[in-house]
Design a protein around this motif. Structure first.
Motif: not given
Length: 167
Positions: A100-123
């Protein structure tokens, strides 16, 4: 039954994390859905470590503290089956928490316009926190086998992270 209170407390800690994020963002005049969800998810990474240590710490010491282990010894269920059910429940709850935490973070970051590189860094950062929660759980679980205080076992699980946090 053993982990019910810990699971409920973990959910309350998650809600508190999102509440604190909303309060901080409101005070700064920056409250938006993505910032709120992202901020709350960031705070709950730390609560996951605490909940993992609590699951491990209460696995055996919690039974000894409330003396339910005496009742468990009278049941026709083997100690191995009891151990297995505790492990399945605790790891299942922690896995659900992290999914649930990973899904919430990914959805929030994507909706803020974070790049794929930023998403991978967060993961990768989330994976680090998952590893820390696993260490806290495993150490607390192991100490719980030997002590009668679940809080002692929980603090041992958290203390095991001190070298990592100090680095």
């Amino acid at each position: 039954r053993l982990f019910r209170d810990i699971f409920a407390g973990g959910l309350l800690l998650v809600a508190a994390g999102y509440g604190l994020a909303a309060l901080a963002l409101t005070l700064n005049g920056e409250l938006s859905w993505p910032a709120w969800i992202g901020g709350g998810a960031s705070l709950t990474r730390f609560t996951a470590i605490l909940v993992a240590a609590l699951f491990g710490g209460y696995a055996f010491a919690g039974e000894r503290e409330e003396r339910s282990n005496l009742f468990m010894e009278t049941l026709p269920v083997s100690r191995g089956a009891q151990l297995q059910s505790k492990l399945v429940l605790a790891t299942g709850a922690l896995t659900l928490y992290w999914i649930v935490s990973v899904v919430v973070v990914l959805v929030a970051l994507r909706s803020m316009g974070v790049s794929v590189e930023g998403l991978l860094f967060s993961l990768r950062a989330l994976a680090d926190f998952m590893g820390l929660s696993l260490v806290a759980f495993a150490v607390a679980w192991r100490v719980s086998v030997r002590v009668t205080s679940p809080l002692t076992a929980t603090f041992a699980g958290l203390a095991a992270l001190a070298p990592v946090c100090a680095a």
